[in-house]
Write an enzyme that holds these catalytic residues in place. Structure first.
Site, PDB file in Angstrom:
ATOM      1  N   TRP A  10      64.964 -30.201   0.303  1.00 30.95           N
ATOM      2  CA  TRP A  10      66.021 -29.207   0.557  1.00 30.95           C
ATOM      3  C   TRP A  10      66.134 -28.168  -0.554  1.00 30.95           C
ATOM      4  CZ3 TRP A  10      70.518 -32.935   2.403  1.00 30.95           C
ATOM      5  CH2 TRP A  10      70.176 -33.454   3.657  1.00 30.95           C
ATOM      6  N   GLU A 167      50.045 -28.818  -1.467  1.00 30.90           N
ATOM      7  CA  GLU A 167      50.837 -27.662  -1.059  1.00 30.90           C
ATOM      8  C   GLU A 167      50.225 -26.383  -1.616  1.00 30.90           C
ATOM      9  OE1 GLU A 167      55.100 -28.882  -0.040  1.00 30.90           O
ATOM     10  OE2 GLU A 167      55.048 -28.571  -2.201  1.00 30.90           O
ATOM     11  N   GLY A 173      57.041 -21.388   1.831  1.00 27.71           N
ATOM     12  CA  GLY A 173      58.130 -20.459   2.088  1.00 27.71           C
ATOM     13  C   GLY A 173      57.672 -19.095   2.588  1.00 27.71           C
ATOM     14  N   SER A 213      55.118 -24.182   4.880  1.00 26.50           N
ATOM     15  CA  SER A 213      55.451 -23.595   6.181  1.00 26.50           C
ATOM     16  C   SER A 213      55.197 -24.526   7.362  1.00 26.50           C
ATOM     17  CB  SER A 213      54.726 -22.257   6.367  1.00 26.50           C
ATOM     18  OG  SER A 213      55.134 -21.348   5.362  1.00 26.50           O
ATOM     19  N   GLY A 234      59.886 -27.813   3.534  1.00 29.36           N
ATOM     20  CA  GLY A 234      60.976 -27.114   2.858  1.00 29.36           C
ATOM     21  C   GLY A 234      61.932 -26.514   3.865  1.00 29.36           C
ATOM     22  N   GLY A 235      61.774 -25.218   4.129  1.00 25.55           N
ATOM     23  CA  GLY A 235      62.702 -24.473   4.986  1.00 25.55           C
ATOM     24  C   GLY A 235      63.064 -25.150   6.298  1.00 25.55           C
TER      25      GLY A 235
END
Ligand code: PGA
Length: 256
Positions: A10, A167, A173, A213, A234-235
């Site tokens: 997060w 990653e 992102g 992503s 993530g997002g």
């Protein structure tokens, strides 16, 4: 045997209240999923409350960083035993944002990983190249160095407790996901490095997540690749519905 593992990072998002609300929804949406290890990584201040909400579930809690000393005059730091006490079972180490913005090195990644293992936390150790490094044809060189430095001195038994996350920094992102082939190529390289360093049995046991992503509509094609064992998200992990969809869509292959 590699069980898929999906973790939500997060980052610096969500108040304690918002974190509780998100995992309350997740708990319901993921109640029936058994084939995947699921982890959420809130900010430090929300770990204990999130762990409390998830206590009767299969969803685990992780931290986003850790310090390597247990205690002492290290203002602002949080140690592995304290994370464990708060309810964390995983910890992300060496995320590219920490390498970029907080000057983490292979050496700090190594010390943090060692501290996590000592406290009984599962480290999720991140590696990945910058766009400029990829364009210069240095992806394997960079990732190889990160692995060598970050994992130096660990035993085969240590390695079996570690999760790795590949990653590519240019995919984080940005909405620009690596193609399954690009990701698989690096995952296979990582597994080859593990084979050379610790032997085939260890290399086959270590789970390697892809991150950058990841969304509900691209997770399945990534998971079909033989060396991709999950994702660090993530997002798309911030919203319970999309994270739950990623977890569900990840179940395209079972344990390998
Ligand atoms: P992203 O982040 O899914 O928003 O690209 C991935 C990560 O930083 O772990």
């Amino acid at each position: 045997m590699r069980r898929p593992i999906i973790a939500g990072n997060w980052k610096l998002n969500k108040s304690i209240r918002e974190a509780i609300d998100t995992v309350t929804l997740l708990k319901r949406q993921l109640a029936d999923v058994q084939a995947v290890d699921i982890v959420v990584c809130p900010v430090y201040t929300a770990i204990a409350d999130v762990a409390e909400v998830l206590s009767e579930t299969a969803i685990k809690v992780g931290a986003q960083d850790v310090y390597w000393e247990d205690k002492g005059a290290y203002t602002g730091e949080v140690s592995a035993p304290l994370l464990k006490e708060a309810g964390a079972q995983y910890v992300v180490i060496g995320h590219s944002e920490r390498r970029q913005f907080f000057h983490e090195t292979h050496e700090t990644v190594n010390k943090k990983t060692r501290a996590a293992l000592k406290a009984g936390l599962t480290p999720i150790v991140c590696v990945g190249e910058l766009l400029s490094e990829r364009e210069a044809g240095r992806t394997f060189g960079v990732v190889g160095e990160q692995l060598k430095g970050g994992l130096a001195g660990f035993t085969a038994d240590d390695l079996k407790q570690i999760v790795l996350a590949y990653e590519p920094v240019w995919a984080i992102g940005t909405g620009k996901v690596a193609t399954p082939q690009q990701a698989q190529e690096v995952h296979a390289f990582i597994r080859k490095q593990l084979t050379e360093g610790w032997g085939a049995e260890v290399a086959q046991a270590v789970r390697i997540q892809y991150g950058g992503s990841v969304k509900p509509d691209n997770i399945a094609e990534l998971m079909r690749e033989p060396d991709i064992d999950g994702a660090l998200v993530g997002g798309a992990s911030l919203e319970a519905g999309s994270f739950a969809d990623i977890v569900k869509n990840a179940v395209v292959v079972g344990v390998r």
